[in-house]
Design a protein around this motif. Structure first.
Motif, PDB file in Angstrom:
ATOM      1  N   LYS A  15      -8.810  30.415 -70.859  1.00 29.16           N
ATOM      2  CA  LYS A  15      -9.266  29.038 -71.041  1.00 29.16           C
ATOM      3  C   LYS A  15      -8.622  28.532 -72.312  1.00 29.16           C
ATOM      4  O   LYS A  15      -8.722  29.176 -73.361  1.00 29.16           O
ATOM      5  N   SER A  16      -7.888  27.422 -72.221  1.00 33.30           N
ATOM      6  CA  SER A  16      -7.317  26.873 -73.443  1.00 33.30           C
ATOM      7  C   SER A  16      -7.710  25.406 -73.519  1.00 33.30           C
ATOM      8  O   SER A  16      -7.324  24.620 -72.665  1.00 33.30           O
ATOM      9  N   GLN A  17      -8.486  25.048 -74.510  1.00 32.29           N
ATOM     10  CA  GLN A  17      -9.068  23.703 -74.646  1.00 32.29           C
ATOM     11  C   GLN A  17      -9.641  23.251 -73.303  1.00 32.29           C
ATOM     12  O   GLN A  17     -10.558  23.871 -72.811  1.00 32.29           O
ATOM     13  N   LYS A  18      -9.018  22.206 -72.677  1.00 32.40           N
ATOM     14  CA  LYS A  18      -9.625  21.716 -71.441  1.00 32.40           C
ATOM     15  C   LYS A  18      -9.083  22.433 -70.203  1.00 32.40           C
ATOM     16  O   LYS A  18      -9.569  22.250 -69.106  1.00 32.40           O
ATOM     17  N   ASN A  19      -8.028  23.237 -70.388  1.00 33.58           N
ATOM     18  CA  ASN A  19      -7.334  23.776 -69.218  1.00 33.58           C
ATOM     19  C   ASN A  19      -7.633  25.245 -68.968  1.00 33.58           C
ATOM     20  O   ASN A  19      -7.975  25.987 -69.875  1.00 33.58           O
ATOM     21  N   ILE A  20      -7.417  25.613 -67.701  1.00 36.49           N
ATOM     22  CA  ILE A  20      -7.392  27.037 -67.376  1.00 36.49           C
ATOM     23  C   ILE A  20      -5.926  27.425 -67.252  1.00 36.49           C
ATOM     24  O   ILE A  20      -5.142  26.711 -66.626  1.00 36.49           O
ATOM     25  N   VAL A  21      -5.545  28.514 -67.909  1.00 33.42           N
ATOM     26  CA  VAL A  21      -4.162  29.002 -67.821  1.00 33.42           C
ATOM     27  C   VAL A  21      -4.140  30.107 -66.768  1.00 33.42           C
ATOM     28  O   VAL A  21      -4.819  31.124 -66.917  1.00 33.42           O
ATOM     29  N   TYR A  22      -3.372  29.854 -65.697  1.00 33.99           N
ATOM     30  CA  TYR A  22      -3.240  30.866 -64.635  1.00 33.99           C
ATOM     31  C   TYR A  22      -2.072  31.772 -65.013  1.00 33.99           C
ATOM     32  O   TYR A  22      -0.934  31.537 -64.629  1.00 33.99           O
ATOM     33  N   ALA A  23      -2.350  32.799 -65.798  1.00 33.66           N
ATOM     34  CA  ALA A  23      -1.275  33.605 -66.392  1.00 33.66           C
ATOM     35  C   ALA A  23      -0.706  34.613 -65.405  1.00 33.66           C
ATOM     36  O   ALA A  23       0.494  34.863 -65.379  1.00 33.66           O
ATOM     37  N   VAL A  24      -1.566  35.231 -64.602  1.00 38.83           N
ATOM     38  CA  VAL A  24      -1.103  36.220 -63.609  1.00 38.83           C
ATOM     39  C   VAL A  24      -1.796  35.896 -62.287  1.00 38.83           C
ATOM     40  O   VAL A  24      -3.004  35.655 -62.250  1.00 38.83           O
ATOM     41  N   ASN A  25      -0.998  35.850 -61.214  1.00 41.68           N
ATOM     42  CA  ASN A  25      -1.496  35.340 -59.942  1.00 41.68           C
ATOM     43  C   ASN A  25      -1.224  36.303 -58.790  1.00 41.68           C
ATOM     44  O   ASN A  25      -0.248  36.155 -58.065  1.00 41.68           O
ATOM     45  N   GLY A  26      -2.053  37.310 -58.673  1.00 33.67           N
ATOM     46  CA  GLY A  26      -1.922  38.229 -57.528  1.00 33.67           C
ATOM     47  C   GLY A  26      -0.760  39.193 -57.676  1.00 33.67           C
ATOM     48  O   GLY A  26      -0.012  39.437 -56.725  1.00 33.67           O
ATOM     49  N   LEU A  27      -0.619  39.769 -58.853  1.00 32.60           N
ATOM     50  CA  LEU A  27       0.512  40.679 -59.104  1.00 32.60           C
ATOM     51  C   LEU A  27       0.211  42.080 -58.557  1.00 32.60           C
ATOM     52  O   LEU A  27      -0.898  42.587 -58.695  1.00 32.60           O
ATOM     53  N   CYS A  28       1.205  42.670 -57.915  1.00 30.36           N
ATOM     54  CA  CYS A  28       1.079  44.040 -57.404  1.00 30.36           C
ATOM     55  C   CYS A  28       2.305  44.840 -57.853  1.00 30.36           C
ATOM     56  O   CYS A  28       3.421  44.347 -57.752  1.00 30.36           O
ATOM     57  N   PHE A  29       2.072  46.048 -58.349  1.00 30.37           N
ATOM     58  CA  PHE A  29       3.185  46.962 -58.605  1.00 30.37           C
ATOM     59  C   PHE A  29       2.655  48.379 -58.822  1.00 30.37           C
ATOM     60  O   PHE A  29       1.464  48.576 -59.071  1.00 30.37           O
ATOM     61  N   ASN A  30       3.535  49.343 -58.684  1.00 33.01           N
ATOM     62  CA  ASN A  30       3.188  50.750 -58.922  1.00 33.01           C
ATOM     63  C   ASN A  30       4.091  51.315 -60.008  1.00 33.01           C
ATOM     64  O   ASN A  30       5.220  50.865 -60.184  1.00 33.01           O
ATOM     65  N   VAL A  31       3.566  52.326 -60.678  1.00 35.80           N
ATOM     66  CA  VAL A  31       4.414  53.132 -61.565  1.00 35.80           C
ATOM     67  C   VAL A  31       4.302  54.567 -61.071  1.00 35.80           C
ATOM     68  O   VAL A  31       3.187  55.067 -60.870  1.00 35.80           O
ATOM     69  N   TYR A  32       5.429  55.200 -60.837  1.00 35.84           N
ATOM     70  CA  TYR A  32       5.445  56.572 -60.334  1.00 35.84           C
ATOM     71  C   TYR A  32       5.578  57.552 -61.487  1.00 35.84           C
ATOM     72  O   TYR A  32       5.908  57.176 -62.610  1.00 35.84           O
ATOM     73  N   GLU A  33       5.315  58.819 -61.182  1.00 32.64           N
ATOM     74  CA  GLU A  33       5.404  59.842 -62.234  1.00 32.64           C
ATOM     75  C   GLU A  33       6.838  59.977 -62.730  1.00 32.64           C
ATOM     76  O   GLU A  33       7.783  59.954 -61.942  1.00 32.64           O
ATOM     77  N   LYS A  34       6.961  60.163 -64.021  1.00 36.42           N
ATOM     78  CA  LYS A  34       8.246  60.410 -64.673  1.00 36.42           C
ATOM     79  C   LYS A  34       9.338  59.401 -64.306  1.00 36.42           C
ATOM     80  O   LYS A  34      10.437  59.771 -63.882  1.00 36.42           O
ATOM     81  N   GLU A  35       8.973  58.146 -64.415  1.00 39.46           N
ATOM     82  CA  GLU A  35       9.981  57.100 -64.218  1.00 39.46           C
ATOM     83  C   GLU A  35       9.822  56.050 -65.298  1.00 39.46           C
ATOM     84  O   GLU A  35       8.772  55.939 -65.934  1.00 39.46           O
ATOM     85  N   ILE A  36      10.884  55.266 -65.472  1.00 40.04           N
ATOM     86  CA  ILE A  36      10.759  54.067 -66.303  1.00 40.04           C
ATOM     87  C   ILE A  36      10.771  52.863 -65.370  1.00 40.04           C
ATOM     88  O   ILE A  36      11.731  52.653 -64.627  1.00 40.04           O
ATOM     89  N   LEU A  37       9.650  52.120 -65.388  1.00 43.71           N
ATOM     90  CA  LEU A  37       9.618  50.854 -64.668  1.00 43.71           C
ATOM     91  C   LEU A  37       9.918  49.758 -65.679  1.00 43.71           C
ATOM     92  O   LEU A  37       9.172  49.586 -66.651  1.00 43.71           O
ATOM     93  N   GLY A  38      11.006  49.043 -65.474  1.00 42.06           N
ATOM     94  CA  GLY A  38      11.319  47.905 -66.337  1.00 42.06           C
ATOM     95  C   GLY A  38      10.587  46.682 -65.808  1.00 42.06           C
ATOM     96  O   GLY A  38      10.497  46.494 -64.597  1.00 42.06           O
ATOM     97  N   ILE A  39      10.039  45.858 -66.705  1.00 41.04           N
ATOM     98  CA  ILE A  39       9.463  44.572 -66.280  1.00 41.04           C
ATOM     99  C   ILE A  39      10.241  43.473 -66.998  1.00 41.04           C
ATOM    100  O   ILE A  39      10.398  43.502 -68.219  1.00 41.04           O
ATOM    101  N   ILE A  40      10.743  42.541 -66.201  1.00 41.07           N
ATOM    102  CA  ILE A  40      11.565  41.469 -66.778  1.00 41.07           C
ATOM    103  C   ILE A  40      11.131  40.120 -66.205  1.00 41.07           C
ATOM    104  O   ILE A  40      10.647  40.044 -65.071  1.00 41.07           O
ATOM    105  N   GLY A  41      11.310  39.087 -66.993  1.00 39.74           N
ATOM    106  CA  GLY A  41      10.980  37.736 -66.541  1.00 39.74           C
ATOM    107  C   GLY A  41      10.999  36.823 -67.751  1.00 39.74           C
ATOM    108  O   GLY A  41      10.951  37.281 -68.892  1.00 39.74           O
ATOM    109  N   GLU A  42      11.052  35.518 -67.482  1.00 44.10           N
ATOM    110  CA  GLU A  42      11.151  34.558 -68.590  1.00 44.10           C
ATOM    111  C   GLU A  42       9.908  34.572 -69.475  1.00 44.10           C
ATOM    112  O   GLU A  42       8.837  35.017 -69.043  1.00 44.10           O
ATOM    113  N   SER A  43      10.056  34.030 -70.658  1.00 45.34           N
ATOM    114  CA  SER A  43       8.956  33.936 -71.603  1.00 45.34           C
ATOM    115  C   SER A  43       7.772  33.218 -70.943  1.00 45.34           C
ATOM    116  O   SER A  43       7.951  32.185 -70.302  1.00 45.34           O
ATOM    117  N   GLY A  44       6.591  33.784 -71.083  1.00 48.21           N
ATOM    118  CA  GLY A  44       5.383  33.147 -70.550  1.00 48.21           C
ATOM    119  C   GLY A  44       5.062  33.525 -69.112  1.00 48.21           C
ATOM    120  O   GLY A  44       4.077  33.034 -68.550  1.00 48.21           O
TER     121      GLY A  44
END
Ligand SMILES: Nc1ncnc2c1ncn2[C@@H]1O[C@H](COP(=O)(O)OP(=O)(O)OP(=O)(O)O)[C@@H](O)[C@H]1O
Ligand code: SF4
Ligand SMILES: [Mg+2]
Length: 316
Positions: A15-44
């Motif tokens: 909640k920011s002042q009068k607005n609701i910020v929808y920051a994450v919207n139904g995200l799904c992902f897995n991390v497996y054993e002994k791996e590096i999962l990179g996450i990339i995307g624009e700022s925000g």
């Protein structure tokens, strides 16, 4: 490969002042054993709040979804039970090591405190463990380093200290949120080498703005846009054969030299409203029609996992 972490339908709102910020919207992902999962995307796009939600560190207005660690649901745990996981099985490393360390306490004391928090050892044993850990990080003269303060160190040394602290309790998962963003290229490469070696023993979520880093160290990559998965898959597949229009745009974008933020044409939509269609529709060069604005694409897994109407039956 065994799944270590499973995130399903994650939603995070603020909640920011009068607005609701929808920051994450139904995200799904897995991390497996002994791996590096990179996450990339624009700022925000929600990378940091996603990482923080795994350990319930967000001061959010609403947080929903399922998070399983080693097959056990952890999203509904009480803080005291979560504390048993935090720092023990899952550790976090942040972007700015110098501000994460206490400036008025010696490096040694801080390391000893963290080690004693997680292990039943004496001060002397904790000190020995601490020295061994920072030695493993390639820090010269570890005995002397223990007596020094964070402000006397370079960013690279402080980040190695932070990694030592994260490793002090033998975690199964390290969540690293842009751990090299504030470091110069040589130091960055040294820290990346440390992460590459670590993944032989544990799993790592590595958040970055830099596709070059993803290519160098990650096994798989999650590409996010406005709090949603756009594409996920093995790094080689994604680089050789990107499917999602956003992934293709990302590959064509040039990172800025100073802070490595991603530049794409156009602006992302405001996240004060919940997406009703594909969040990339306003910028997509391959848009196929109204469906892109009106319906959120399903997640389709073929060679890569992708959320785009071009690949779902609704668009064909
Ligand atoms: N405490 C908060 N209150 C209100 N909005 C927040 C809060 N924390 C995060 N947000 C919003 O949530 C969205 C996602 O933020 P987040 O920090 O996860 O982005 P990010 O992908 O990590 O960005 P960056 O690459 O710049 O680090 C942004 O719109 C941000 O403004
Ligand atoms: S769903 Fe439509 S707008 Fe979104 S990426 Fe695919 S083609 Fe482009
Ligand atoms: Mg962030």
């Amino acid at each position: 490969m065994e799944k270590l972490l499973e995130v399903n339908n994650l939603e995070i709102q603020f909640k920011s002042q009068k607005n609701i910020v929808y920051a994450v919207n139904g995200l799904c992902f897995n991390v497996y054993e002994k791996e590096i999962l990179g996450i990339i995307g624009e700022s925000g796009c929600g990378k940091t709040v996603t990482c923080r939600s795994i350990l319930k560190l967000n001061n959010s207005y609403e947080e929903k979804g399922n998070i399983k660690f080693n097959g056990n649901e952890i999203s509904n745990l009480e803080q005291k039970d979560l504390n048993k996981i935090r720092g023990n099985k899952i550790a976090m490393i942040f972007q700015n090591p110098s501000s994460a360390l206490n400036p008025v306490i010696t490096i040694g004391r801080q390391l000893i405190e963290v080690i004693k928090l997680h292990q039943r050892v004496t001060d002397e044993e904790a000190k020995e463990n601490g020295i061994a850990l920072i030695k493993k990080m390639g820090i010269p003269d570890p005995d002397a380093k223990m007596k020094e303060y964070p402000h006397q160190q370079s960013g690279g040394i402080n980040q190695r200290i932070m990694i030592s602290m994260a490793l002090s309790c033998n975690p199964e998962l390290i969540i690293a949120d842009e751990p090299t963003a504030s470091l110069d290229v040589t130091i960055q490469n040294q820290i990346l080498e440390i992460f590459k070696e670590l993944k032989t023993k544990l799993s790592i979520i590595f958040v970055t703005h830099d596709l070059g880093i993803i290519k160098e160290i990650a096994d798989r990559v999650l590409i996010m846009y406005q709090g949603m998965l756009m594409e996920e898959g093995k790094v080689d597949n994604i680089f050789n054969n990107p499917l999602h229009p956003y992934t293709k745009a990302l590959m064509a974008s040039v990172p800025l030299l100073n802070d490595q933020k991603i530049i794409l044409k156009g602006e992302p939509l405001s996240n004060f409203t919940k997406p009703e269609g594909c969040p990339f529709a306003s910028r997509c060069p391959e848009i196929i029609g109204d469906i892109c604005h009106n319906k959120i694409p399903e997640i389709i897994t073929n060679k890569n996992t992708v959320r785009c109407h071009i690949y779902s039956s609704g668009g064909n």
